[in-house]
Design a protein around this motif. Structure first.
Motif, PDB file in Angstrom:
ATOM      1  N   VAL A 156       0.747  -1.296  -0.108  1.00  0.00           N
ATOM      2  CA  VAL A 156      -0.032   0.019   0.147  1.00  0.00           C
ATOM      3  C   VAL A 156       0.982   1.250  -0.043  1.00  0.00           C
ATOM      4  N   PRO A 157       1.330   1.637  -1.175  1.00  0.00           N
ATOM      5  CA  PRO A 157       2.105   2.820  -1.264  1.00  0.00           C
ATOM      6  C   PRO A 157       1.951   4.179  -0.447  1.00  0.00           C
ATOM      7  N   ALA A 158       0.762   4.433  -0.213  1.00  0.00           N
ATOM      8  CA  ALA A 158       0.110   5.708   0.389  1.00  0.00           C
ATOM      9  C   ALA A 158       0.467   5.449   2.098  1.00  0.00           C
ATOM     10  N   LEU A 159       0.488   4.216   2.461  1.00  0.00           N
ATOM     11  CA  LEU A 159       0.587   3.925   3.899  1.00  0.00           C
ATOM     12  C   LEU A 159       2.232   3.568   4.155  1.00  0.00           C
ATOM     13  N   ARG A 160       3.048   3.527   3.137  1.00  0.00           N
ATOM     14  CA  ARG A 160       4.308   2.920   3.102  1.00  0.00           C
ATOM     15  C   ARG A 160       4.531   1.533   3.804  1.00  0.00           C
ATOM     16  N   ILE A 161       3.732   0.686   3.440  1.00  0.00           N
ATOM     17  CA  ILE A 161       3.863  -0.611   3.937  1.00  0.00           C
ATOM     18  C   ILE A 161       3.988  -1.628   2.694  1.00  0.00           C
ATOM     19  N   LYS A 162       4.901  -2.460   2.967  1.00  0.00           N
ATOM     20  CA  LYS A 162       5.143  -3.521   1.734  1.00  0.00           C
ATOM     21  C   LYS A 162       5.644  -4.709   2.617  1.00  0.00           C
ATOM     22  N   GLN A 163       4.881  -5.814   2.531  1.00  0.00           N
ATOM     23  CA  GLN A 163       5.428  -7.065   3.294  1.00  0.00           C
ATOM     24  C   GLN A 163       5.085  -8.306   2.212  1.00  0.00           C
ATOM     25  N   ASP A 164       6.211  -9.397   2.016  1.00  0.00           N
ATOM     26  CA  ASP A 164       5.870 -10.398   1.234  1.00  0.00           C
ATOM     27  C   ASP A 164       4.822 -11.340   2.035  1.00  0.00           C
ATOM     28  N   ALA A 165       3.968 -12.020   1.458  1.00  0.00           N
ATOM     29  CA  ALA A 165       3.144 -13.023   1.905  1.00  0.00           C
ATOM     30  C   ALA A 165       3.887 -14.578   1.385  1.00  0.00           C
ATOM     31  N   VAL A 166       4.476 -15.189   2.470  1.00  0.00           N
ATOM     32  CA  VAL A 166       5.055 -16.120   1.970  1.00  0.00           C
ATOM     33  C   VAL A 166       4.153 -17.446   2.012  1.00  0.00           C
ATOM     34  N   PRO A 167       3.965 -18.510   1.498  1.00  0.00           N
ATOM     35  CA  PRO A 167       3.308 -19.793   1.703  1.00  0.00           C
ATOM     36  C   PRO A 167       3.864 -20.411   3.070  1.00  0.00           C
ATOM     37  N   GLY A 168       2.865 -20.976   3.666  1.00  0.00           N
ATOM     38  CA  GLY A 168       3.290 -21.684   4.958  1.00  0.00           C
ATOM     39  C   GLY A 168       4.147 -20.888   6.102  1.00  0.00           C
ATOM     40  N   ARG A 169       4.334 -19.567   5.808  1.00  0.00           N
ATOM     41  CA  ARG A 169       5.139 -18.715   6.776  1.00  0.00           C
ATOM     42  C   ARG A 169       4.260 -17.628   7.110  1.00  0.00           C
ATOM     43  N   PRO A 170       3.196 -17.473   8.127  1.00  0.00           N
ATOM     44  CA  PRO A 170       2.768 -16.268   8.181  1.00  0.00           C
ATOM     45  C   PRO A 170       3.536 -15.196   8.927  1.00  0.00           C
ATOM     46  N   GLY A 171       3.056 -13.740   8.573  1.00  0.00           N
ATOM     47  CA  GLY A 171       3.779 -12.726   9.046  1.00  0.00           C
ATOM     48  C   GLY A 171       2.904 -11.648   9.665  1.00  0.00           C
ATOM     49  N   ARG A 172       3.622 -10.626  10.273  1.00  0.00           N
ATOM     50  CA  ARG A 172       2.925  -9.699  10.731  1.00  0.00           C
ATOM     51  C   ARG A 172       3.297  -8.266  10.441  1.00  0.00           C
ATOM     52  N   LEU A 173       2.618  -7.207  10.101  1.00  0.00           N
ATOM     53  CA  LEU A 173       2.834  -5.860   9.907  1.00  0.00           C
ATOM     54  C   LEU A 173       2.101  -4.886  10.565  1.00  0.00           C
ATOM     55  N   TRP A 174       2.381  -3.766  10.674  1.00  0.00           N
ATOM     56  CA  TRP A 174       1.334  -2.746  11.410  1.00  0.00           C
ATOM     57  C   TRP A 174       1.403  -1.405  10.640  1.00  0.00           C
ATOM     58  N   PHE A 175       0.315  -0.498  10.879  1.00  0.00           N
ATOM     59  CA  PHE A 175       0.454   0.836  10.569  1.00  0.00           C
ATOM     60  C   PHE A 175      -0.460   1.568  11.348  1.00  0.00           C
ATOM     61  N   GLN A 176      -0.460   2.858  11.495  1.00  0.00           N
ATOM     62  CA  GLN A 176      -1.491   3.691  11.986  1.00  0.00           C
ATOM     63  C   GLN A 176      -1.714   4.893  11.027  1.00  0.00           C
ATOM     64  N   ALA A 177      -3.007   4.830  10.407  1.00  0.00           N
ATOM     65  CA  ALA A 177      -3.442   5.630   9.445  1.00  0.00           C
ATOM     66  C   ALA A 177      -3.624   7.058  10.183  1.00  0.00           C
ATOM     67  N   THR A 178      -3.166   8.292   9.395  1.00  0.00           N
ATOM     68  CA  THR A 178      -3.357   9.559   9.953  1.00  0.00           C
ATOM     69  C   THR A 178      -4.337  10.413   8.972  1.00  0.00           C
ATOM     70  N   GLN A 179      -4.877   9.639   7.925  1.00  0.00           N
ATOM     71  CA  GLN A 179      -5.783  10.322   6.952  1.00  0.00           C
ATOM     72  C   GLN A 179      -6.869   9.632   6.276  1.00  0.00           C
ATOM     73  N   ALA A 180      -7.880   9.984   6.381  1.00  0.00           N
ATOM     74  CA  ALA A 180      -9.015   9.130   5.871  1.00  0.00           C
ATOM     75  C   ALA A 180      -8.934   9.191   4.434  1.00  0.00           C
ATOM     76  N   GLY A 181      -9.481   8.011   3.522  1.00  0.00           N
ATOM     77  CA  GLY A 181      -9.525   7.929   2.205  1.00  0.00           C
ATOM     78  C   GLY A 181      -9.483   6.827   1.721  1.00  0.00           C
ATOM     79  N   GLU A 182      -9.389   6.645   0.393  1.00  0.00           N
ATOM     80  CA  GLU A 182      -9.415   5.258  -0.545  1.00  0.00           C
ATOM     81  C   GLU A 182      -8.062   5.121  -1.019  1.00  0.00           C
TER      82      GLU A 182
END
Length: 222
Positions: A156-182
């Motif tokens: 999600v470029p606007a949130l500056r988050i990027k994380q690979d989703a790897v089969p069989g290896r769950p991961g976690r990421l986080w963010f806190q949005a500061t502006q409403a929108g789509e």
């Protein structure tokens, strides 16, 4: 990056600053290297009556550019350390955050929210429609990311988050949005012939509106 995209997460500013510093450093290096190359091409070009000579090189110059480059990369590593820790390792307490499971497969995103018990993988989990993701504004969001088939990447470029989703290896990421929108979400890995269709939108909205939307989705799946 920051000039063309809105900064809508708490760590968007530091990440953009890091990109700008790297762009400046690599830009200066590019100008120096290409400038020296052009000078040498002109000065030592083939000319009538001149014979090329073999020069072994300079150990001092080789050491200088190796040590200098290594020191520059070391400084960049120190500079980015705090941004990396904040964005990737300092995940908030899930009891105080909105937890969401985002599951990826060819070629769609599926979001699952905890129900009234605030726990995932229970009977009252709420599954959103395909490629529909809603998150609350001004509240930490922890995403449990997984893939059910091949390698995907939640971007999600606007949130500056990027994380690979790897089969069989769950991961976690986080963010806190500061502006409403789509904001657009895309898969940043070549995941198959339908990769170009793996596009969705994240809706950031105030907490009350988010809870209303979640209640509506829960009512439809009963």
């Amino acid at each position: 990056m920051g000039g063309s995209l809105p900064q809508v997460s708490t760590f968007a500013g530091p990440i953009d600053s890091l990109y700008n510093v790297i762009l400046i450093v690599t830009g200066v290096a590019f100008v120096l290297v290409e400038g020296i190359l052009i000078v040498f091409l002109l000065r030592y070009r083939r000319r009538p009556g001149q014979k090329a000579a073999y020069v072994h090189g300079s150990r001092q110059i080789e050491l200088a550019w190796t040590v200098g480059t290594g020191f520059m990369l070391f400084l960049l590593a120190i500079y980015q350390y705090r941004s990396w820790i904040d964005a990737k390792l300092n995940l908030p307490d899930e009891s105080q955050a909105q937890v969401v499971r985002v599951s990826s497969n060819q070629f769609e995103w599926n979001a699952i929210y905890p129900g009234a018990d605030r726990q995932l993988d229970t009977a009252d989990d709420i599954k959103a429609p395909i490629n529909v993701l809603h998150f609350p504004l001004d509240r930490p969001v922890v995403i449990h990311l997984e893939s059910v088939d091949v390698l995907h990447s939640f971007f999600v470029p606007a949130l500056r988050i990027k994380q690979d989703a790897v089969p069989g290896r769950p991961g976690r990421l986080w963010f806190q949005a500061t502006q409403a929108g789509e904001y657009e979400v895309a898969c940043a890995e070549l995941c198959g012939l339908g990769h170009y269709r793996m596009r969705a939108f994240v809706t950031i909205e105030p907490q009350a509106e988010f809870e209303t939307w979640l209640a509506e989705v829960a009512a439809r799946q009963q």
